[in-house]
Scaffold this motif. Structure first.
Motif, PDB file in Angstrom:
ATOM      1  N   LYS A   1      41.510  98.271  38.859  1.00 24.94           N
ATOM      2  CA  LYS A   1      40.550  98.315  39.960  1.00 24.94           C
ATOM      3  C   LYS A   1      40.304  99.728  40.471  1.00 24.94           C
ATOM      4  CE  LYS A   1      41.610  93.595  41.373  1.00 24.94           C
ATOM      5  NZ  LYS A   1      42.043  92.682  42.458  1.00 24.94           N
ATOM      6  N   LEU A   2      40.490 100.701  39.580  1.00 24.13           N
ATOM      7  CA  LEU A   2      40.061 102.058  39.901  1.00 24.13           C
ATOM      8  C   LEU A   2      38.542 102.125  39.838  1.00 24.13           C
ATOM      9  CD1 LEU A   2      42.629 104.137  37.809  1.00 24.13           C
ATOM     10  CD2 LEU A   2      42.765 103.489  40.214  1.00 24.13           C
ATOM     11  N   LEU A   3      37.980 101.272  38.975  1.00 25.90           N
ATOM     12  CA  LEU A   3      36.530 101.168  38.818  1.00 25.90           C
ATOM     13  C   LEU A   3      36.140  99.694  38.803  1.00 25.90           C
ATOM     14  CD1 LEU A   3      35.985 103.715  35.883  1.00 25.90           C
ATOM     15  CD2 LEU A   3      35.517 104.129  38.307  1.00 25.90           C
TER      16      LEU A   3
ATOM     17  N   ASP B   1      25.417 100.749  33.515  1.00 25.10           N
ATOM     18  CA  ASP B   1      26.213 101.992  33.459  1.00 25.10           C
ATOM     19  C   ASP B   1      26.519 102.547  34.850  1.00 25.10           C
ATOM     20  OD1 ASP B   1      26.453 102.027  30.709  1.00 25.10           O
ATOM     21  OD2 ASP B   1      24.599 103.161  30.420  1.00 25.10           O
ATOM     22  N   ARG B   2      26.684 101.655  35.816  1.00 28.45           N
ATOM     23  CA  ARG B   2      27.055 102.066  37.169  1.00 28.45           C
ATOM     24  C   ARG B   2      28.381 101.414  37.534  1.00 28.45           C
ATOM     25  NH1 ARG B   2      24.117  99.579  40.482  1.00 28.45           N
ATOM     26  NH2 ARG B   2      24.136 100.963  42.277  1.00 28.45           N
ATOM     27  N   PHE B   3      29.181 102.159  38.316  1.00 25.94           N
ATOM     28  CA  PHE B   3      30.502 101.673  38.702  1.00 25.94           C
ATOM     29  C   PHE B   3      30.735 101.939  40.189  1.00 25.94           C
ATOM     30  CE2 PHE B   3      30.657 102.727  34.257  1.00 25.94           C
ATOM     31  CZ  PHE B   3      31.384 101.698  33.681  1.00 25.94           C
ATOM     32  N   GLU B   4      31.445 101.009  40.813  1.00 23.78           N
ATOM     33  CA  GLU B   4      31.911 101.244  42.185  1.00 23.78           C
ATOM     34  C   GLU B   4      33.323 101.801  42.112  1.00 23.78           C
ATOM     35  OE1 GLU B   4      33.583  98.321  45.371  1.00 23.78           O
ATOM     36  OE2 GLU B   4      31.402  98.375  45.636  1.00 23.78           O
ATOM     37  N   VAL B   5      33.596 102.812  42.927  1.00 23.63           N
ATOM     38  CA  VAL B   5      34.933 103.398  43.018  1.00 23.63           C
ATOM     39  C   VAL B   5      35.519 102.963  44.358  1.00 23.63           C
ATOM     40  CG1 VAL B   5      36.293 105.517  42.960  1.00 23.63           C
ATOM     41  CG2 VAL B   5      34.135 105.387  41.689  1.00 23.63           C
TER      42      VAL B   5
ATOM     43  N   GLU C   1      32.482 104.566  46.590  1.00 26.13           N
ATOM     44  CA  GLU C   1      31.399 105.367  46.051  1.00 26.13           C
ATOM     45  C   GLU C   1      30.826 104.688  44.813  1.00 26.13           C
ATOM     46  OE1 GLU C   1      32.961 109.213  45.208  1.00 26.13           O
ATOM     47  OE2 GLU C   1      33.207 109.772  47.327  1.00 26.13           O
ATOM     48  N   ILE C   2      29.587 104.963  44.531  1.00 25.23           N
ATOM     49  CA  ILE C   2      28.940 104.470  43.318  1.00 25.23           C
ATOM     50  C   ILE C   2      28.729 105.657  42.379  1.00 25.23           C
ATOM     51  CG2 ILE C   2      26.971 103.250  42.348  1.00 25.23           C
ATOM     52  CD1 ILE C   2      28.651 101.552  44.234  1.00 25.23           C
ATOM     53  N   VAL C   3      29.206 105.521  41.152  1.00 23.85           N
ATOM     54  CA  VAL C   3      29.052 106.596  40.171  1.00 23.85           C
ATOM     55  C   VAL C   3      28.456 106.011  38.900  1.00 23.85           C
ATOM     56  CG1 VAL C   3      30.976 107.955  41.082  1.00 23.85           C
ATOM     57  CG2 VAL C   3      31.400 106.264  39.289  1.00 23.85           C
ATOM     58  N   THR C   4      27.869 106.874  38.113  1.00 26.69           N
ATOM     59  CA  THR C   4      27.301 106.451  36.836  1.00 26.69           C
ATOM     60  C   THR C   4      28.269 106.798  35.707  1.00 26.69           C
ATOM     61  OG1 THR C   4      26.193 108.571  36.458  1.00 26.69           O
ATOM     62  CG2 THR C   4      24.980 106.893  37.720  1.00 26.69           C
TER      63      THR C   4
ATOM     64  N   PRO D   1      37.961 106.440  46.250  1.00 27.00           N
ATOM     65  CA  PRO D   1      37.605 107.763  45.718  1.00 27.00           C
ATOM     66  C   PRO D   1      38.793 108.717  45.689  1.00 27.00           C
ATOM     67  CG  PRO D   1      35.918 106.988  47.239  1.00 27.00           C
ATOM     68  CD  PRO D   1      37.066 106.031  47.343  1.00 27.00           C
ATOM     69  N   ALA D   2      39.720 108.581  46.657  1.00 23.49           N
ATOM     70  CA  ALA D   2      40.890 109.467  46.710  1.00 23.49           C
ATOM     71  C   ALA D   2      41.762 109.280  45.469  1.00 23.49           C
ATOM     72  CB  ALA D   2      41.703 109.202  47.972  1.00 23.49           C
ATOM     73  N   LEU D   3      41.909 108.041  45.032  1.00 21.00           N
ATOM     74  CA  LEU D   3      42.731 107.770  43.857  1.00 21.00           C
ATOM     75  C   LEU D   3      42.071 108.324  42.596  1.00 21.00           C
ATOM     76  CD1 LEU D   3      45.376 106.446  43.096  1.00 21.00           C
ATOM     77  CD2 LEU D   3      44.179 104.277  42.833  1.00 21.00           C
ATOM     78  N   LEU D   4      40.755 108.193  42.511  1.00 21.93           N
ATOM     79  CA  LEU D   4      40.047 108.754  41.358  1.00 21.93           C
ATOM     80  C   LEU D   4      40.120 110.276  41.378  1.00 21.93           C
ATOM     81  CD1 LEU D   4      38.459 107.396  39.022  1.00 21.93           C
ATOM     82  CD2 LEU D   4      36.375 108.114  40.181  1.00 21.93           C
ATOM     83  N   ASP D   5      40.034 110.879  42.558  1.00 23.05           N
ATOM     84  CA  ASP D   5      40.173 112.336  42.682  1.00 23.05           C
ATOM     85  C   ASP D   5      41.554 112.792  42.212  1.00 23.05           C
ATOM     86  OD1 ASP D   5      37.626 112.524  43.689  1.00 23.05           O
ATOM     87  OD2 ASP D   5      38.252 112.672  45.791  1.00 23.05           O
ATOM     88  N   ALA D   6      42.583 112.006  42.559  1.00 25.53           N
ATOM     89  CA  ALA D   6      43.944 112.354  42.139  1.00 25.53           C
ATOM     90  C   ALA D   6      44.058 112.331  40.620  1.00 25.53           C
ATOM     91  CB  ALA D   6      44.947 111.382  42.770  1.00 25.53           C
TER      92      ALA D   6
END
Length: 260
Positions: free
Chosen positions: A141-143, A149-153, A115-118, A156-161
């Motif tokens: 490498k979580l991000l 100011d954009r990041f690839e995730v 996913e791409i997040v800001t 996403p499951a690990l970031l959600d955790a």
């Protein structure tokens, strides 16, 4: 290098019907999406067999298409032309089998869609984050910073955790420290399973002269090794987690009982 490659054995089944007919070099170039100049270069390096010449015109067939696609796959997988020359000095079958083995090794388990997040979206989810923790998240490498100011995730499951444990009251700093520790342990476990494959499967296969009839079996073993390793690791983790929790909360209960 790519994490996934297409395996092109030397067969016409993966080639379009247009390529089954005789092709001029211009038609061959269109079929494989390669320039005429590159095709001639591959021919001069011995990567492509000579065409059948009729009336001073060279004609190419399905085998030439398969060979060029194999070269393209090897290049896309990070091999330079010198390495490809060495591979193809044996046979297309050997190169294809090596690609098949590499595909089995590098194909993701259950691939997540990144996913791409800001930065603003991250701030909404995690609040104010220290520079040190932000750098650690990138290092783990979580991000992946993309700029602006954009990041690839990647996961996403690990970031959600991470977000869920923060909602429980765990600080991001503490959560990242655990992720870092777990990653080191996972690296060590992965090396152990890799050494197991090399010692018990690849080693005997190589000592026996890499028998042709066992290539498919070896690739199947590699494809099966990772899910087996995952299941074994999860089973052991469940047992260890249960033991640790029982021990820790047993002490908490004992301590609470003495306070009464």
């Amino acid at each position: 290098m790519r994490s996934h490659v297409t395996w092109y054995p030397q067969t016409v089944t993966s080639i379009t019907k247009a390529a089954e007919a005789d092709l001029t070099i211009e038609q061959l170039a269109a079929e494989v999406a390669m320039s005429v100049r590159n095709i001639r270069n591959h021919h001069s390096r011995g990567l492509l067999p000579p065409p059948e010449v009729r009336a001073r015109v060279g004609y190419y067939n399905a085998e030439h298409v398969a060979r060029l696609r194999l070269v393209q796959d090897l290049q896309a997988d990070g091999f330079n032309l010198a390495s490809i020359e060495r591979l193809l000095s044996g046979s297309d079958a050997l190169a294809s089998r090596l690609l098949g083995l590499r595909h089995a090794v590098t194909a993701p388990f259950e691939p997540e869609t990144p996913e791409i997040v800001t930065a603003e979206e991250l701030a909404e989810r995690f609040g104010e984050v220290s520079r040190r923790d932000a750098e650690r998240a990138v290092k783990l490498k979580l991000l992946v910073a993309l700029g602006d100011d954009r990041f690839e995730v990647p996961s996403p499951a690990l970031l959600d955790a991470a977000e869920q444990v923060m909602e429980m009251g765990v600080s991001l700093h503490a959560a990242l420290a655990v992720v870092e520790r777990v990653k080191r342990d996972c690296d060590s476990i992965s090396r152990a399973f890799t050494k197991l494959f090399l010692a018990e499967l690849w080693g005997p296969f190589e000592r026996e002269g890499q028998p042709e009839e066992r290539w498919d079996q070896l690739i199947d073993f590699v494809q099966g090794l990772r899910p087996i390793a995952s299941e074994a690791l999860l089973a052991l983790f469940k047992q260890a987690m249960t033991t640790e929790l029982e021990g820790a909360f047993g002490k908490v209960i004992e301590h609470q009982s003495k306070r009464k």
